[in-house]
Write a protein that holds these residues in place. Structure first.
Motif, PDB file in Angstrom:
ATOM      1  N   VAL A  14     104.915   7.760  84.379  1.00 40.06           N
ATOM      2  CA  VAL A  14     103.645   7.754  85.105  1.00 40.06           C
ATOM      3  C   VAL A  14     102.595   7.163  84.166  1.00 40.06           C
ATOM      4  O   VAL A  14     102.126   7.835  83.245  1.00 40.06           O
ATOM      5  CB  VAL A  14     103.237   9.168  85.560  1.00 40.06           C
ATOM      6  CG1 VAL A  14     101.924   9.123  86.339  1.00 40.06           C
ATOM      7  CG2 VAL A  14     104.342   9.830  86.374  1.00 40.06           C
ATOM      8  N   PRO A  15     102.230   5.882  84.385  1.00 40.98           N
ATOM      9  CA  PRO A  15     101.260   5.254  83.488  1.00 40.98           C
ATOM     10  C   PRO A  15      99.860   5.846  83.636  1.00 40.98           C
ATOM     11  O   PRO A  15      99.473   6.304  84.715  1.00 40.98           O
ATOM     12  CB  PRO A  15     101.251   3.785  83.930  1.00 40.98           C
ATOM     13  CG  PRO A  15     102.252   3.635  85.005  1.00 40.98           C
ATOM     14  CD  PRO A  15     102.756   4.988  85.390  1.00 40.98           C
ATOM     15  N   ASP A  16      99.137   5.859  82.512  1.00 41.09           N
ATOM     16  CA  ASP A  16      97.732   6.276  82.475  1.00 41.09           C
ATOM     17  C   ASP A  16      97.519   7.711  82.935  1.00 41.09           C
ATOM     18  O   ASP A  16      96.510   8.035  83.567  1.00 41.09           O
ATOM     19  CB  ASP A  16      96.855   5.308  83.276  1.00 41.09           C
ATOM     20  CG  ASP A  16      96.924   3.902  82.716  1.00 41.09           C
ATOM     21  OD1 ASP A  16      96.963   3.771  81.477  1.00 41.09           O
ATOM     22  OD2 ASP A  16      96.961   2.944  83.506  1.00 41.09           O
ATOM     23  N   PHE A  17      98.459   8.604  82.594  1.00 43.02           N
ATOM     24  CA  PHE A  17      98.313  10.027  82.913  1.00 43.02           C
ATOM     25  C   PHE A  17      98.634  10.827  81.666  1.00 43.02           C
ATOM     26  O   PHE A  17      99.643  10.580  81.029  1.00 43.02           O
ATOM     27  CB  PHE A  17      99.248  10.449  84.051  1.00 43.02           C
ATOM     28  CG  PHE A  17      99.050  11.885  84.453  1.00 43.02           C
ATOM     29  CD1 PHE A  17      98.051  12.230  85.343  1.00 43.02           C
ATOM     30  CD2 PHE A  17      99.844  12.887  83.914  1.00 43.02           C
ATOM     31  CE1 PHE A  17      97.850  13.563  85.692  1.00 43.02           C
ATOM     32  CE2 PHE A  17      99.649  14.209  84.253  1.00 43.02           C
ATOM     33  CZ  PHE A  17      98.653  14.549  85.137  1.00 43.02           C
ATOM     34  N   PRO A  18      97.811  11.768  81.281  1.00 45.47           N
ATOM     35  CA  PRO A  18      96.590  12.254  81.913  1.00 45.47           C
ATOM     36  C   PRO A  18      95.357  11.424  81.584  1.00 45.47           C
ATOM     37  O   PRO A  18      94.297  11.645  82.156  1.00 45.47           O
ATOM     38  CB  PRO A  18      96.445  13.672  81.379  1.00 45.47           C
ATOM     39  CG  PRO A  18      97.080  13.622  80.036  1.00 45.47           C
ATOM     40  CD  PRO A  18      98.193  12.617  80.146  1.00 45.47           C
ATOM     41  N   THR A  19      95.522  10.483  80.641  1.00 43.84           N
ATOM     42  CA  THR A  19      94.407   9.582  80.332  1.00 43.84           C
ATOM     43  C   THR A  19      94.946   8.160  80.203  1.00 43.84           C
ATOM     44  O   THR A  19      96.144   7.938  80.047  1.00 43.84           O
ATOM     45  CB  THR A  19      93.711   9.972  79.007  1.00 43.84           C
ATOM     46  OG1 THR A  19      94.654   9.883  77.943  1.00 43.84           O
ATOM     47  CG2 THR A  19      93.112  11.362  79.053  1.00 43.84           C
ATOM     48  N   GLU A  20      94.032   7.196  80.267  1.00 43.34           N
ATOM     49  CA  GLU A  20      94.418   5.796  80.174  1.00 43.34           C
ATOM     50  C   GLU A  20      95.157   5.519  78.865  1.00 43.34           C
ATOM     51  O   GLU A  20      94.789   6.012  77.799  1.00 43.34           O
ATOM     52  CB  GLU A  20      93.170   4.910  80.264  1.00 43.34           C
ATOM     53  CG  GLU A  20      93.500   3.444  80.396  1.00 43.34           C
ATOM     54  CD  GLU A  20      92.270   2.575  80.663  1.00 43.34           C
ATOM     55  OE1 GLU A  20      92.353   1.381  80.381  1.00 43.34           O
ATOM     56  OE2 GLU A  20      91.266   3.107  81.153  1.00 43.34           O
TER      57      GLU A  20
END
Length: 174
Positions: A14-20
């Protein structure tokens, strides 16, 4: 001998999770697959069993899922490490750094008796912050950490370095 399932095939990025910039390794598809979940717990138990733990300590939330199942499989107890304010009785706390911030965990002051053999378990070993905090909590209560066990290890983050001196094992390495 039966062929082992490819557990890594059931881990979702899951790209960009929990932050970019973070690519989160989502174990929920693995947990939802009955055969893969069973095999995961069996593989965790194969490593943990010879270490004869009295307790498995898992942090919320996915550590609860794997930890409870592993404790059941081994016939030992399970201890929860929770976010501050979630446990209803007297606690001790350990703070730690994440790859994307800081956090802390608490356990009840009587969760680990002196001399108890404990395996700390979680779904992912990343920077080693969470694992280090769990090890600290066990040791502050007088327990003996006999291993740190993970479903996934993100080797490029060098989490093992942070928990050097601990017997570490992961089922899947990235």
């Amino acid at each position: 001998m039966t062929e082992q399932l490819d557990l890594a095939a059931l881990i979702r990025d899951v790209p960009d999770f929990p932050t970019e910039g973070i690519v989160f390794k989502d174990v929920m598809p693995l947990i939802a697959d009955p055969a893969a979940f069973r095999e995961t717990v069996d593989r965790l138990a194969a490593w943990a069993g010879p270490r004869a733990p009295d307790l498995i300590l898992g942090a919320e939330a996915r550590g609860f899922i794997f930890g409870g199942a592993l404790a059941y499989a081994l016939g030992c107890g399970f201890v929860t490490a929770r976010k501050p304010g979630k446990l209803p009785w007297e606690t001790i706390e350990a703070r730690y750094d994440l790859e994307y911030g800081t956090d802390s965990l608490e356990v009840h002051v009587d969760a680990v008796t002196p001399g108890a053999r404990v395996i700390v378990l979680d779904d992912v070993l990343a920077t080693g912050g969470t694992a280090g905090a769990k090890i600290e909590l066990v040791e502050r209560l007088g327990g003996v950490v006999v291993g740190a066990l993970f479903v996934i290890e993100l080797t490029f983050l060098h989490g093992r370095d942070r928990i050097a001196g601990t017997d570490v094992h992961a089922l899947i390495a990235y």
